[in-house]
Write an enzyme that holds these catalytic residues in place. Structure first.
Site, mmCIF file in Angstrom:
data_model
loop_
_atom_site.group_PDB
_atom_site.id
_atom_site.type_symbol
_atom_site.label_atom_id
_atom_site.label_comp_id
_atom_site.label_asym_id
_atom_site.label_seq_id
_atom_site.Cartn_x
_atom_site.Cartn_y
_atom_site.Cartn_z
ATOM 1 N N CYS A 110 -41.433 4.829 -4.555
ATOM 2 C CA CYS A 110 -41.740 3.882 -3.472
ATOM 3 C C CYS A 110 -40.542 3.324 -2.722
ATOM 4 C CB CYS A 110 -42.624 2.774 -4.004
ATOM 5 S SG CYS A 110 -44.250 3.434 -4.458
ATOM 6 N N LYS B 290 -57.081 16.198 -12.938
ATOM 7 C CA LYS B 290 -56.868 14.758 -13.112
ATOM 8 C C LYS B 290 -58.206 14.058 -13.339
ATOM 9 C CE LYS B 290 -53.231 13.076 -10.819
ATOM 10 N NZ LYS B 290 -52.374 12.544 -9.774
ATOM 11 N N THR C 26 -48.375 8.729 0.018
ATOM 12 C CA THR C 26 -47.718 8.795 1.331
ATOM 13 C C THR C 26 -46.237 9.085 1.089
ATOM 14 O OG1 THR C 26 -47.492 6.382 1.246
ATOM 15 C CG2 THR C 26 -49.300 7.251 2.566
ATOM 16 N N THR D 88 -49.265 2.763 1.130
ATOM 17 C CA THR D 88 -48.225 2.186 1.990
ATOM 18 C C THR D 88 -48.042 3.094 3.203
ATOM 19 O OG1 THR D 88 -47.171 1.288 0.026
ATOM 20 C CG2 THR D 88 -45.824 1.417 2.017
ATOM 21 N N GLY E 84 -26.243 -1.685 -11.050
ATOM 22 C CA GLY E 84 -26.272 -0.462 -11.845
ATOM 23 C C GLY E 84 -26.331 0.759 -10.943
ATOM 24 N N ARG F 84 -46.195 -3.197 -9.805
ATOM 25 C CA ARG F 84 -45.011 -2.482 -10.313
ATOM 26 C C ARG F 84 -45.455 -1.548 -11.422
ATOM 27 N NH1 ARG F 84 -42.585 -7.570 -12.888
ATOM 28 N NH2 ARG F 84 -44.828 -7.795 -13.157
ATOM 29 N N GLU F 85 -44.940 -0.344 -11.450
ATOM 30 C CA GLU F 85 -45.222 0.531 -12.585
ATOM 31 C C GLU F 85 -44.647 -0.132 -13.840
ATOM 32 O OE1 GLU F 85 -44.179 4.634 -11.747
ATOM 33 O OE2 GLU F 85 -45.143 4.469 -9.789
HETATM 34 N N1 LIG Z 1 -47.071 3.878 -7.646
HETATM 35 C C1 LIG Z 1 -47.031 2.590 -7.374
HETATM 36 O O1 LIG Z 1 -46.602 1.801 -8.215
HETATM 37 C C2 LIG Z 1 -47.487 2.054 -6.066
HETATM 38 C C3 LIG Z 1 -47.822 2.901 -5.030
HETATM 39 N N2 LIG Z 1 -48.139 2.372 -3.804
HETATM 40 C C4 LIG Z 1 -48.525 3.268 -2.722
HETATM 41 O O2 LIG Z 1 -49.777 3.845 -3.104
HETATM 42 C C5 LIG Z 1 -49.883 5.172 -2.603
HETATM 43 C C6 LIG Z 1 -50.176 6.104 -3.761
HETATM 44 O O3 LIG Z 1 -49.077 6.117 -4.615
HETATM 45 P P1 LIG Z 1 -49.157 6.733 -6.085
HETATM 46 O O4 LIG Z 1 -50.419 6.328 -6.739
HETATM 47 O O5 LIG Z 1 -47.881 6.391 -6.729
HETATM 48 O O6 LIG Z 1 -49.208 8.294 -5.735
HETATM 49 P P2 LIG Z 1 -49.697 9.508 -6.655
HETATM 50 O O7 LIG Z 1 -49.066 10.709 -6.096
HETATM 51 O O8 LIG Z 1 -49.525 9.145 -8.094
HETATM 52 O O9 LIG Z 1 -51.269 9.584 -6.400
HETATM 53 C C7 LIG Z 1 -51.865 10.029 -5.214
HETATM 54 C C8 LIG Z 1 -53.180 10.708 -5.587
HETATM 55 O O10 LIG Z 1 -53.900 11.018 -4.395
HETATM 56 C C9 LIG Z 1 -54.562 12.252 -4.612
HETATM 57 N N3 LIG Z 1 -54.954 12.823 -3.316
HETATM 58 C C10 LIG Z 1 -54.182 13.429 -2.382
HETATM 59 N N4 LIG Z 1 -54.927 13.774 -1.309
HETATM 60 C C11 LIG Z 1 -56.196 13.372 -1.567
HETATM 61 C C12 LIG Z 1 -57.401 13.408 -0.842
HETATM 62 N N5 LIG Z 1 -57.467 13.913 0.393
HETATM 63 N N6 LIG Z 1 -58.513 12.900 -1.421
HETATM 64 C C13 LIG Z 1 -58.477 12.355 -2.663
HETATM 65 N N7 LIG Z 1 -57.348 12.280 -3.393
HETATM 66 C C14 LIG Z 1 -56.226 12.780 -2.852
HETATM 67 C C15 LIG Z 1 -53.560 13.087 -5.383
HETATM 68 O O11 LIG Z 1 -54.173 14.160 -6.050
HETATM 69 C C16 LIG Z 1 -53.007 12.021 -6.345
HETATM 70 O O12 LIG Z 1 -53.751 11.970 -7.550
HETATM 71 C C17 LIG Z 1 -48.574 5.444 -1.870
HETATM 72 O O13 LIG Z 1 -48.753 5.124 -0.524
HETATM 73 C C18 LIG Z 1 -47.612 4.460 -2.510
HETATM 74 O O14 LIG Z 1 -46.546 4.139 -1.658
HETATM 75 C C19 LIG Z 1 -48.188 1.034 -3.575
HETATM 76 C C20 LIG Z 1 -47.889 0.157 -4.566
HETATM 77 C C21 LIG Z 1 -47.528 0.583 -5.898
HETATM 78 O O1 LIG Z 2 -44.494 -0.018 -3.504
HETATM 79 C C1 LIG Z 2 -44.418 0.237 -4.683
HETATM 80 O O2 LIG Z 2 -44.807 1.270 -5.199
HETATM 81 C C2 LIG Z 2 -43.836 -0.738 -5.655
HETATM 82 O O3 LIG Z 2 -42.394 -0.563 -5.639
HETATM 83 C C3 LIG Z 2 -41.699 -1.411 -6.545
HETATM 84 O O4 LIG Z 2 -42.144 -1.199 -7.878
HETATM 85 P P1 LIG Z 2 -41.643 0.016 -8.788
HETATM 86 O O5 LIG Z 2 -41.217 1.139 -7.913
HETATM 87 O O6 LIG Z 2 -42.713 0.222 -9.794
HETATM 88 O O7 LIG Z 2 -40.384 -0.471 -9.598
HETATM 89 P P2 LIG Z 2 -39.343 -1.681 -9.513
HETATM 90 O O8 LIG Z 2 -39.484 -2.513 -10.707
HETATM 91 O O9 LIG Z 2 -39.392 -2.348 -8.199
HETATM 92 O O10 LIG Z 2 -37.966 -0.881 -9.625
HETATM 93 C C4 LIG Z 2 -37.587 0.018 -8.607
HETATM 94 C C5 LIG Z 2 -36.206 0.575 -8.890
HETATM 95 O O11 LIG Z 2 -35.217 -0.422 -8.715
HETATM 96 C C6 LIG Z 2 -34.353 -0.459 -9.846
HETATM 97 N N1 LIG Z 2 -33.870 -1.860 -9.996
HETATM 98 C C7 LIG Z 2 -34.743 -2.887 -10.037
HETATM 99 C C8 LIG Z 2 -34.290 -4.179 -10.134
HETATM 100 C C9 LIG Z 2 -32.910 -4.432 -10.184
HETATM 101 O O12 LIG Z 2 -32.443 -5.584 -10.265
HETATM 102 N N2 LIG Z 2 -32.069 -3.382 -10.133
HETATM 103 C C10 LIG Z 2 -32.508 -2.100 -10.036
HETATM 104 O O13 LIG Z 2 -31.688 -1.160 -9.974
HETATM 105 C C11 LIG Z 2 -35.211 0.025 -10.998
HETATM 106 O O14 LIG Z 2 -34.425 0.529 -12.043
HETATM 107 C C12 LIG Z 2 -36.024 1.107 -10.320
HETATM 108 O O15 LIG Z 2 -35.310 2.328 -10.258
HETATM 109 C C13 LIG Z 2 -42.002 -2.860 -6.200
HETATM 110 O O16 LIG Z 2 -41.345 -3.710 -7.166
HETATM 111 C C14 LIG Z 2 -43.508 -3.133 -6.230
HETATM 112 O O17 LIG Z 2 -43.777 -4.468 -5.843
HETATM 113 C C15 LIG Z 2 -44.184 -2.164 -5.264
HETATM 114 O O18 LIG Z 2 -45.592 -2.345 -5.292
#
Ligand SMILES: NC(=O)C1=CN([C@@H]2O[C@H](COP(=O)(O)OP(=O)(O)OC[C@H]3O[C@@H](n4cnc5c(N)ncnc54)[C@H](O)[C@@H]3O)[C@@H](O)[C@H]2O)C=CC1
Ligand SMILES: O=C(O)[C@H]1O[C@H](OP(=O)(O)OP(=O)(O)OC[C@H]2O[C@@H](n3ccc(=O)[nH]c3=O)[C@H](O)[C@@H]2O)[C@H](O)[C@@H](O)[C@@H]1O
EC number: 1.1.1.22
Length: 467
Positions: A294, A60, A111, A147, A287, A180-181
């Site tokens: 998350c 990565k 997490t 989180t 839906g 949000r993704e």
């Molecule tokens: N994906 C999202 O849209 C969001 C995620 N979060 C939170 O952010 C956190 C990360 O989520 P994602 O980015 O989606 O996960 P992810 O799985 O995409 O990324 C996690 C990364 O951490 C790396 N990693 C694991 N152990 C490590 C270590 N000891 N040192 C350095 N790197 C290490 C992994 O190789 C991976 O690249 C979670 O707690 C999630 O709930 C919060 C808001 C939005």
């Molecule tokens: O903690 C996180 O990682 C993130 O989780 C969600 O973001 P995300 O998972 O990217 O996507 P959402 O847009 O929230 O959609 C989540 C799921 O709900 C579904 N959804 C959303 C909205 C709706 O009205 N109905 C519905 O079925 C979507 O299709 C999707 O499967 C939250 O929206 C973010 O604020 C947060 O930071």
């Protein structure tokens, strides 16, 4: 110093200038460069900070260093390349280097849900602190963005003080992330709010320095609101927000179940609710429900933590939200079976969509793939098409079949399932497709297709929550 920069290529930022950091001499590291961390590192560099991204996954790091994003996120790869070109953004696998480099370390590791229960698996968070701590010889702030269950930040703070040669000068703060993704860049550069969970004035001061470009923008934009709280409250804000969103989706899906039983239609019901400004229409789309990396795992981890704290009953509704959500998936399978004459065995089923939502290639806990898997288990041949998430889907469900277009996926199919609402699917010509299928049955699992167009082309159109 210039007061702003503008990305030439990135649609997510091109419309307006990016404010630049007022303390660009602060150096940042971002630990964990997945969906959250890669976005955060790139955006912090775009704000003008020298930023070092760190991950234990060497592949990565090599990809990011070469300007390749290991996942799909609109606008982010262009911004990554822009920032690499400025020299402000670099990537490493070395904790020693990160510790020597940065004043503020953002913790963005995963997490996920534990494999043996509903709680959060904190091994990556703990691993990162164990790896970073012994190298922290000078004052710094470790800012958690992952989180986590409430209480984690305080525990990590105590552990860091033991591990770090700098002792209590290596402090922990929590700054939960709400991006949000699919909208990650704009949500990071223009968040709805910033939450600073701090245990000292120094930590708050440092966080305010980092986010100064958003808190006091140089241009005409409104400042981003901020809330300062203690560590535990900041951790809870995040899970409370995701719980509310999950609950709102499950509420409308529960209404869909009732509509099905009563011969009513959930779409006008949702529309009518949405006109009440106290309710609002966002996250009220009925839906097949929520998935992703998350919402599902966060509500389960929250429930587990609340039970540990002796307040499980306070969040019992989250169990129900989870159950309603999972029932929508089986409802699609039931409908597909019904349209197949009572038995899915030997049928050919087309699944449109694999990502957990459009705009992303993320297939973690994807409702579309969960349905595809359930249907395949009943003996159907399932062919999946998704515009972005095919590679990821293949890795997780290698036994499913995949086709590289809607037309190829639908060839000879008995039932078509629309499970991720990519814009491409709204433009399908039902008449043209009708000629290639065996059975003209479509289930709209996202309630976004134009039912009348499909019906006019001779299809039996069915959707959840609608009679
Ligand atoms: N994906 C999202 O849209 C969001 C995620 N979060 C939170 O952010 C956190 C990360 O989520 P994602 O980015 O989606 O996960 P992810 O799985 O995409 O990324 C996690 C990364 O951490 C790396 N990693 C694991 N152990 C490590 C270590 N000891 N040192 C350095 N790197 C290490 C992994 O190789 C991976 O690249 C979670 O707690 C999630 O709930 C919060 C808001 C939005
Ligand atoms: O903690 C996180 O990682 C993130 O989780 C969600 O973001 P995300 O998972 O990217 O996507 P959402 O847009 O929230 O959609 C989540 C799921 O709900 C579904 N959804 C959303 C909205 C709706 O009205 N109905 C519905 O079925 C979507 O299709 C999707 O499967 C939250 O929206 C973010 O604020 C947060 O930071």
């Amino acid at each position: 110093m210039e007061s702003s920069v503008q990305s030439k290529t990135n649609p997510a930022t091109a419309a307006r200038p990016l404010p630049l950091a007022t303390s660009p001499d602060l150096r940042l590291s971002v630990i964990g460069t997945g969906y959250l961390g890669a976005t955060h590192a790139v955006c912090m560099a775009a704000l003008g900070f020298e930023t070092l991204g760190l991950d234990t996954d060497a592949e990565k790091i090599a990809a990011l260093s070469a300007g390749r994003l290991p996942f799909y996120e609109p606008g982010l790869e262009d911004l990554l390349r822009d920032q690499l070109a400025t020299g402000r953004l670099r990537f490493t696998t070395s904790y020693e280097e990160a510790a020597a480099f940065a004043d503020v370390h953002f913790l963005c590791v995963g997490t996920p849900q534990r494999t043996d229960g509903p709680g959060a698996d904190l091994r990556y968070v703990d691993g990162a602190v164990e790896a970073l701590g012994p190298h922290l010889t000078r004052p710094c702030l470790l800012v958690g963005k992952s989180t986590v269950p409430v209480g984690t930040a305080a525990r990590l703070g105590a552990r860091l003080a033991q591990l770090a040669p700098a002792g209590r000068d290596a402090e922990v703060a929590w700054n939960p992330e709400f991006l949000r993704e699919g909208f990650a860049v704009q949500d990071t550069l223009r968040p709805d709010r910033l939450v600073f969970g701090v245990a000292s004035d120094r930590a708050e001061r440092l966080l305010r320095q980092v986010y100064a470009p958003l808190l006091a923008p140089a241009h005409e934009e409104e400042p981003v609101p901020s809330v300062v709280a203690d560590l535990a409250t900041a951790e809870l804000v995040k899970v409370a927000a995701n719980s509310f969103l999950a609950m709102k989706i499950s509420f409308i899906n529960a209404m869909a179940e009732v509509c099905e039983a009563a011969g009513a239609d959930v779409l006008p019901l949702a529309r009518a609710l949405s006109h009440d400004p106290r309710i609002g229409g966002r996250f009220l789309r009925p839906g097949i429900g929520f998935g992703g990396g998350c919402l599902p795992k966060d509500i389960r981890a929250f429930t587990a933590r609340a039970e540990e704290l002796g307040v499980g009953r306070a969040v019992e509704f989250l169990h129900q939200a989870d159950e309603v959500n999972l029932r929508r998936r089986t409802a699609v399978v039931d409908l597909a079976r019904e349209l197949s004459g009572g038995d899915l065995c030997g049928r050919r089923v087309t699944v449109l969509g694999a990502a957990f939502k459009p705009g992303s290639d993320d297939v973690r806990d994807s409702p579309a793939l969960a349905v595809a898997d359930l249907i395949e288990r009943e003996g159907a041949e399932v062919v999946v098409y998704d515009p972005m998430a095919m590679d990821n889907a293949r890795k997780v469900f290698p036994s499913l079949s995949f086709a590289d277009s809607v037309t190829k996926a639908a060839l000879g199919s008995d039932v078509l399932l629309h499970l991720t609402e990519w814009p491409e699917f709204e433009h399908i010509d039902p008449r043209a497709l009708a000629a290639t299928v065996t059975g003209r049955h479509i289930i709209d699992g996202r309630n976004t297709l134009d039912a009348s167009r499909w019906r006019a082309a001779g299809w039996e159109y069915r959707a959840l929550g609608r009679s």
